[in-house]
Design a protein around this motif. Structure first.
Motif, PDB file in Angstrom:
ATOM      1  N   SER A  97      50.898 -20.778  55.553  1.00  0.00           N
ATOM      2  CA  SER A  97      49.283 -21.356  55.050  1.00  0.00           C
ATOM      3  C   SER A  97      48.669 -20.226  55.626  1.00  0.00           C
ATOM      4  N   ASP A  98      48.734 -19.665  57.038  1.00  0.00           N
ATOM      5  CA  ASP A  98      47.659 -18.666  57.290  1.00  0.00           C
ATOM      6  C   ASP A  98      47.601 -17.155  56.191  1.00  0.00           C
ATOM      7  N   LYS A 120      45.366 -18.444  53.336  1.00  0.00           N
ATOM      8  CA  LYS A 120      44.314 -17.896  53.691  1.00  0.00           C
ATOM      9  C   LYS A 120      43.784 -17.097  53.480  1.00  0.00           C
ATOM     10  N   LYS A 176      38.904 -16.294  52.903  1.00  0.00           N
ATOM     11  CA  LYS A 176      39.094 -17.596  53.827  1.00  0.00           C
ATOM     12  C   LYS A 176      38.983 -16.697  55.106  1.00  0.00           C
TER      13      LYS A 176
END
Length: 125
Positions: free
Chosen positions: A68-69, A72, A77
């Protein structure tokens, strides 16, 4: 791709740090230590050094939180800074919040300077 970081940790990061640290210390020590984390000045450390000081290995790319990171990072992000509690020479430093973000940063570029808040354990009198 460069990893981008927020200027300050998010409020829920401090809550997560308190939850984790509560397994290592008494409530008063955790509360005092998290209060210090909230006001600590940011400093920058490399992912590889954070993992070494915490005596942790990098999590794999397929770990759901690391994945997930990494998504990002790929999307440009910003990630939240890491919250650290200094250990003693006999005890490892604790990544109070942000282990997955450290691993994602390491997998992207291990020498990237990560914004951190670093404090020592606070033992109330």
């Amino acid at each position: 791709m460069a990893v981008k970081w927020l200027d300050d940790p998010e409020d829920h990061d401090f809550d997560a740090a308190a939850d984790y640290l509560s397994m290592l210390a008494e409530d008063a020590t955790v509360t005092a230590t998290v209060t210090e984390l909230r006001s600590a000045k940011p400093l920058y450390r490399k992912a590889k050094d954070i993992l070494r000081a915490a005596r942790l290995t990098v999590l794999p790319v397929d770990n759901p939180h690391v994945k997930s990171d990494l998504a990002k990072i790929e999307a440009g992000k910003k990630l939240s800074p890491i919250l650290l509690v200094r250990g003693t020479p006999a005890d490892a430093m604790q990544i109070a919040d942000g282990y997955h973000r450290v691993c994602a940063s390491f997998l992207t570029e291990e020498n990237t300077a990560i914004p951190c808040r670093l404090v020592s354990w606070v033992h109330p009198a």
